[in-house]
Design a protein around this motif. Structure first.
Motif, short mmCIF file in Angstrom:
data_model
loop_
_atom_site.label_atom_id
_atom_site.label_comp_id
_atom_site.label_asym_id
_atom_site.label_seq_id
_atom_site.Cartn_x
_atom_site.Cartn_y
_atom_site.Cartn_z
N SER A 76 1.14 -0.82 0.11
CA SER A 76 0.20 -0.34 0.08
C SER A 76 1.15 1.22 -0.21
CB SER A 76 -0.92 0.03 1.55
OG SER A 76 -0.15 -0.07 2.31
N THR A 78 0.45 5.63 1.27
CA THR A 78 -0.40 6.51 1.77
C THR A 78 0.08 7.97 1.54
OG1 THR A 78 1.17 6.58 4.36
CG2 THR A 78 -0.94 4.46 3.86
N ASP A 84 -7.54 8.87 0.00
CA ASP A 84 -6.92 7.01 -0.12
C ASP A 84 -5.58 6.99 -1.46
OD1 ASP A 84 -6.61 4.57 -0.03
OD2 ASP A 84 -8.73 3.83 -1.19
N THR A 86 -4.15 4.04 -4.58
CA THR A 86 -4.30 2.35 -4.45
C THR A 86 -3.28 2.41 -5.12
OG1 THR A 86 -6.69 3.69 -6.06
CG2 THR A 86 -7.05 3.00 -4.13
#
Length: 172
Positions: A76, A78, A84, A86
């Motif tokens: 992931s 951040t 968010d 993706t």
């Protein structure tokens, strides 16, 4: 079954157990050999950029992750600027969200225009050319890697610009 057959099977089973135990112990070491460092990923991020977004709520991010150690997985990303982020792959013009990307041992993972990329979604503000956006990359094995990603002009493409990746971030 006679006594001789039973004794023979017990001897074979005992030998197999001893062999498995010996092989398991052979894999154990004091951790001082050079193989120990090869068991860990050694990641370096370079060439990161975000083209200035045309939309107010979404932007794409591109970068390269070089790995000089064991395999890892990007799980992931951040950023304070995005609600968010993706992970996406693009093949044949079709974009697909991914749960993770493999970072191969002694290899690289490229996020390039027309290919794999980060999608910064639910932007809290639209980043402008010349700014830097803080992004943290999260991996399965390695510690998170924090990078400062420059915002370039909307049409920026390092492959067309003939630029080399400048600025890199290593995992610790």
């Amino acid at each position: 079954m006679n006594h001789r057959t039973t004794t023979h099977r017990r001897a074979l089973a005992g030998g197999a157990i001893a062999l498995v135990a010996a092989l398991a112990l052979a894999g154990c070491g004091d951790g001082s050999d050079s193989k120990d460092s090869a068991d860990k990923p050694e990641l370096e991020v370079s060439g990161a950029f975000i083209p200035e977004p045309t939309m107010d709520d979404m932007a794409a991010g591109f970068l390269r992750i070089d790995n000089k150690g064991a395999a890892d997985k990007l799980t992931s990303a951040t950023s304070d600027i995005a609600g968010d982020i993706t992970l996406h792959s693009s093949k044949g013009g079709v974009m697909k969200e991914q749960d993770s990307f493999d970072v191969p041992a002694d290899g690289e993972l490229d996020f390039t225009r027309g290919g794999n990329h980060l999608m910064l979604e639910k932007l809290k503000r639209k980043p402008k050319q010349g700014e830097k956006v803080a992004v943290t990359l999260h991996f399965q094995k390695s510690d998170p890697v924090k990078i400062e990603v420059p915002v370039k002009e909307a049409t920026y493409n390092p492959e067309q610009q003939g630029e080399s990746a400048h600025g890199s971030h290593k995992s610790h």
